[in-house]
Design a protein around this motif. Structure first.
Motif, PDB file in Angstrom:
ATOM      1  N   ALA A 159       0.860  -1.188   0.000  1.00  0.00           N
ATOM      2  CA  ALA A 159       0.000   0.000   0.000  1.00  0.00           C
ATOM      3  C   ALA A 159       0.887   1.226   0.000  1.00  0.00           C
ATOM      4  N   ALA A 160       0.483   2.234  -0.750  1.00  0.00           N
ATOM      5  CA  ALA A 160       1.255   3.475  -0.807  1.00  0.00           C
ATOM      6  C   ALA A 160       1.063   4.315   0.444  1.00  0.00           C
ATOM      7  N   ASP A 161      -0.007   4.054   1.197  1.00  0.00           N
ATOM      8  CA  ASP A 161      -0.364   4.890   2.331  1.00  0.00           C
ATOM      9  C   ASP A 161      -1.028   4.011   3.378  1.00  0.00           C
ATOM     10  N   THR A 162      -0.667   4.212   4.638  1.00  0.00           N
ATOM     11  CA  THR A 162      -1.284   3.425   5.706  1.00  0.00           C
ATOM     12  C   THR A 162      -2.765   3.734   5.880  1.00  0.00           C
ATOM     13  N   ASP A 163      -3.242   4.855   5.311  1.00  0.00           N
ATOM     14  CA  ASP A 163      -4.679   5.155   5.333  1.00  0.00           C
ATOM     15  C   ASP A 163      -5.427   4.411   4.230  1.00  0.00           C
ATOM     16  N   SER A 164      -4.701   3.735   3.364  1.00  0.00           N
ATOM     17  CA  SER A 164      -5.327   2.983   2.271  1.00  0.00           C
ATOM     18  C   SER A 164      -6.181   1.846   2.834  1.00  0.00           C
ATOM     19  N   THR A 165      -7.222   1.466   2.094  1.00  0.00           N
ATOM     20  CA  THR A 165      -8.071   0.340   2.497  1.00  0.00           C
ATOM     21  C   THR A 165      -7.569  -0.985   1.945  1.00  0.00           C
ATOM     22  N   VAL A 166      -6.383  -1.012   1.327  1.00  0.00           N
ATOM     23  CA  VAL A 166      -5.835  -2.247   0.767  1.00  0.00           C
ATOM     24  C   VAL A 166      -5.756  -3.336   1.840  1.00  0.00           C
ATOM     25  N   LEU A 167      -6.453  -4.454   1.591  1.00  0.00           N
ATOM     26  CA  LEU A 167      -6.499  -5.598   2.506  1.00  0.00           C
ATOM     27  C   LEU A 167      -6.894  -5.199   3.932  1.00  0.00           C
ATOM     28  N   LYS A 168      -7.712  -4.176   4.046  1.00  0.00           N
ATOM     29  CA  LYS A 168      -8.194  -3.764   5.358  1.00  0.00           C
ATOM     30  C   LYS A 168      -9.429  -4.567   5.726  1.00  0.00           C
ATOM     31  N   LEU A 219      -3.637  -9.094   9.807  1.00  0.00           N
ATOM     32  CA  LEU A 219      -4.387  -8.052   9.116  1.00  0.00           C
ATOM     33  C   LEU A 219      -5.248  -7.250  10.091  1.00  0.00           C
ATOM     34  N   ALA A 220      -5.878  -7.937  11.043  1.00  0.00           N
ATOM     35  CA  ALA A 220      -6.780  -7.249  11.966  1.00  0.00           C
ATOM     36  C   ALA A 220      -6.925  -8.048  13.250  1.00  0.00           C
ATOM     37  N   GLN A 221      -7.264  -7.343  14.314  1.00  0.00           N
ATOM     38  CA  GLN A 221      -7.607  -7.962  15.594  1.00  0.00           C
ATOM     39  C   GLN A 221      -9.090  -7.748  15.845  1.00  0.00           C
ATOM     40  N   CYS A 222      -9.804  -8.821  16.151  1.00  0.00           N
ATOM     41  CA  CYS A 222     -11.258  -8.768  16.341  1.00  0.00           C
ATOM     42  C   CYS A 222     -11.607  -9.212  17.757  1.00  0.00           C
ATOM     43  N   THR A 223     -12.499  -8.481  18.385  1.00  0.00           N
ATOM     44  CA  THR A 223     -12.993  -8.857  19.707  1.00  0.00           C
ATOM     45  C   THR A 223     -14.432  -9.359  19.575  1.00  0.00           C
ATOM     46  N   ALA A 251     -18.078  -2.944  13.882  1.00  0.00           N
ATOM     47  CA  ALA A 251     -16.997  -2.116  13.337  1.00  0.00           C
ATOM     48  C   ALA A 251     -16.038  -1.646  14.425  1.00  0.00           C
ATOM     49  N   VAL A 252     -16.569  -1.286  15.606  1.00  0.00           N
ATOM     50  CA  VAL A 252     -15.708  -0.751  16.663  1.00  0.00           C
ATOM     51  C   VAL A 252     -14.863  -1.828  17.319  1.00  0.00           C
ATOM     52  N   ASN A 253     -15.176  -3.095  17.043  1.00  0.00           N
ATOM     53  CA  ASN A 253     -14.432  -4.185  17.652  1.00  0.00           C
ATOM     54  C   ASN A 253     -13.386  -4.782  16.724  1.00  0.00           C
ATOM     55  N   VAL A 254     -13.019  -4.016  15.675  1.00  0.00           N
ATOM     56  CA  VAL A 254     -11.954  -4.426  14.773  1.00  0.00           C
ATOM     57  C   VAL A 254     -10.827  -3.397  14.850  1.00  0.00           C
ATOM     58  N   ALA A 255      -9.629  -3.887  15.139  1.00  0.00           N
ATOM     59  CA  ALA A 255      -8.447  -3.014  15.189  1.00  0.00           C
ATOM     60  C   ALA A 255      -7.507  -3.380  14.041  1.00  0.00           C
ATOM     61  N   ASP A 256      -7.076  -2.372  13.304  1.00  0.00           N
ATOM     62  CA  ASP A 256      -6.173  -2.591  12.177  1.00  0.00           C
ATOM     63  C   ASP A 256      -4.818  -3.075  12.687  1.00  0.00           C
ATOM     64  N   ARG A 257      -4.347  -4.190  12.162  1.00  0.00           N
ATOM     65  CA  ARG A 257      -3.054  -4.740  12.572  1.00  0.00           C
ATOM     66  C   ARG A 257      -2.177  -5.077  11.352  1.00  0.00           C
ATOM     67  N   ARG A 258      -2.449  -4.443  10.220  1.00  0.00           N
ATOM     68  CA  ARG A 258      -1.701  -4.768   9.007  1.00  0.00           C
ATOM     69  C   ARG A 258      -0.223  -4.409   9.133  1.00  0.00           C
ATOM     70  N   TRP A 259       0.624  -5.324   8.658  1.00  0.00           N
ATOM     71  CA  TRP A 259       2.018  -5.002   8.418  1.00  0.00           C
ATOM     72  C   TRP A 259       2.120  -4.501   6.983  1.00  0.00           C
ATOM     73  N   PHE A 260       2.953  -3.483   6.777  1.00  0.00           N
ATOM     74  CA  PHE A 260       3.095  -2.930   5.435  1.00  0.00           C
ATOM     75  C   PHE A 260       4.500  -3.173   4.900  1.00  0.00           C
ATOM     76  N   THR A 261       4.590  -3.232   3.598  1.00  0.00           N
ATOM     77  CA  THR A 261       5.882  -3.295   2.925  1.00  0.00           C
ATOM     78  C   THR A 261       5.851  -2.299   1.779  1.00  0.00           C
ATOM     79  N   SER A 262       7.015  -1.934   1.281  1.00  0.00           N
ATOM     80  CA  SER A 262       7.056  -0.918   0.233  1.00  0.00           C
ATOM     81  C   SER A 262       8.230  -1.176  -0.687  1.00  0.00           C
ATOM     82  N   ALA A 263       8.364  -0.300  -1.665  1.00  0.00           N
ATOM     83  CA  ALA A 263       9.467  -0.413  -2.617  1.00  0.00           C
ATOM     84  C   ALA A 263      10.747   0.180  -2.067  1.00  0.00           C
ATOM     85  N   GLY A 264      10.735   0.664  -0.830  1.00  0.00           N
ATOM     86  CA  GLY A 264      11.928   1.261  -0.247  1.00  0.00           C
ATOM     87  C   GLY A 264      12.076   2.721  -0.620  1.00  0.00           C
ATOM     88  N   THR A 265      13.269   3.234  -0.458  1.00  0.00           N
ATOM     89  CA  THR A 265      13.545   4.643  -0.743  1.00  0.00           C
ATOM     90  C   THR A 265      13.533   4.901  -2.246  1.00  0.00           C
TER      91      THR A 265
END
Length: 339
Positions: free
Chosen positions: A33-42, A125-129, A139-153
């Motif tokens: 994902a280019a941005d942690t605010d992205s919904t990719v695999l959210k 990807l996520a933590q669910c209670t 919706a309020v019982n899901v916490a985003d836990r995605r690890w991200f990777t990128s193309a580097g610098t």
């Protein structure tokens, strides 16, 4: 252990374990994902017996994963009497020969991630209670836990930057920037992480030292053209008193002359251990005289005791206003710009 290298003609990548071992050296596992605010695999909860996974791509243990449509993942009902903490994971399995999104139940804490690089390997990807006796996740019982990777610098050319990408690093020559989505913000330039030197003291053009057992230490750090500097002296012997008729000077770190554009200012403090009091003032460079020295240590005085008395600043000498002797302490600290 036998040596192995690939891929070459006659020595290809022959199995998935060899591929995984090679591919996971290319970059970190995580969501692309280019941005942690992205919904990719959210992952989101909607109050039903499923959580919803958005489309996206990822690497898991060196293997590529693609989900090209919204996917429902069933929540395992909680038959217990206390809330349960679960995870949604991407699971790479050597035996199943696949990467899949899976729901993984826990307990009063989240379950551990599988981490067998030759077996089952998971990233979160996520933590669910899930409430006691429930089979739904809101919706309020899901916490985003995605690890991200990128193309580097990303390298760039000054004046021809690509659009800013939030969280992405950009290098231009030797300068480092981070994207905030609107522009590229400077965060660093090459420098010296930490350096020390022995400052050379002088009175005008005459060099002297504070005694062979004195403490005379300079500590500096360089970021781009800015130098942060601290000098600490504990005098061990009288430098000569009236033999030095010019103001005290002290050398800047070798190789880092001050700018000629203006005078740089430092704080200084003198403390006498010989009953002569102390002085606090400003030290400064005089680049028209020298770019390699702090040329003045100046303290403020007034020409009278009344409120309207005119103040003035005077330079420190080896014997004026204090006769500097063993045990006296001089400290200087501040920053300056190089040429």
């Amino acid at each position: 252990m036998a040596e192995f290298s690939a891929p070459f003609d006659g020595s290809p990548i022959a199995n998935q374990s060899q591929w995984s071992r090679m591919a996971r050296r290319w970059g970190l596992d995580g969501v692309h994902a280019a941005d942690t605010d992205s919904t990719v695999l959210k992952v989101a909860g909607n109050g039903t017996g499923n959580v919803v996974l958005q489309p996206g791509e990822a690497f898991v243990n060196g293997f590529y994963y693609l989900n090209d449509a919204v996917k429902n993942i069933a929540v395992t009902p909680n038959a217990g009497t206390v809330a349960r903490i679960d995870l949604v994971v991407l699971r790479a399995s050597m035996s199943a020969k696949s990467v899949v999104a899976a729901y993984k139940t826990g307990g009063t804490s989240a379950p551990a991630l599988a981490a067998d690089e030759d077996g089952v390997y998971e990233i979160p990807l996520a933590q669910c209670t899930v409430a006691a006796g429930s089979s739904v996740v809101t919706a309020v019982n899901v916490a985003d836990r995605r690890w991200f990777t990128s193309a580097g610098t990303t390298p760039g050319i000054p004046g021809a930057r690509r659009p800013s990408v939030r969280g992405r690093l950009l290098t231009e020559g030797t300068r480092l920037y981070v994207g905030d989505g609107a522009g590229w913000q400077w965060i660093g330039s090459p420098g010296v992480e930490e350096g020390t030197y022995t400052p050379q003291w002088s009175s005008g053009s005459t060099n002297f030292h504070w005694g062979s057992t004195s403490i005379n230490r300079g500590l500096y750090q360089v970021r781009g053209r800015r130098v942060d500097l601290s000098i600490h002296v504990v005098v061990a012997s009288d430098p000569g008193g009236s033999g030095y008729a010019d103001p005290l000077n002290v050398a800047l770190p070798p190789g880092y002359p001050c700018t000629t554009a203006y005078r740089s200012l430092f704080h200084f403090n003198f403390f006498s251990n010989n009953g002569e009091g102390s002085a606090v003032g400003l030290a400064m460079t005089y680049p028209d005289q020298s770019t390699t020295k702090i040329a003045r240590l100046r303290y403020s005085m007034t020409n009278g005791s009344g409120q309207n008395a005119v103040p003035n600043a005077y330079a420190m000498y080896a014997n004026t206003p204090f006769n500097i002797r063993p045990g006296d302490i001089i400290d200087i600290s501040g920053s300056y710009w190089t040429s």
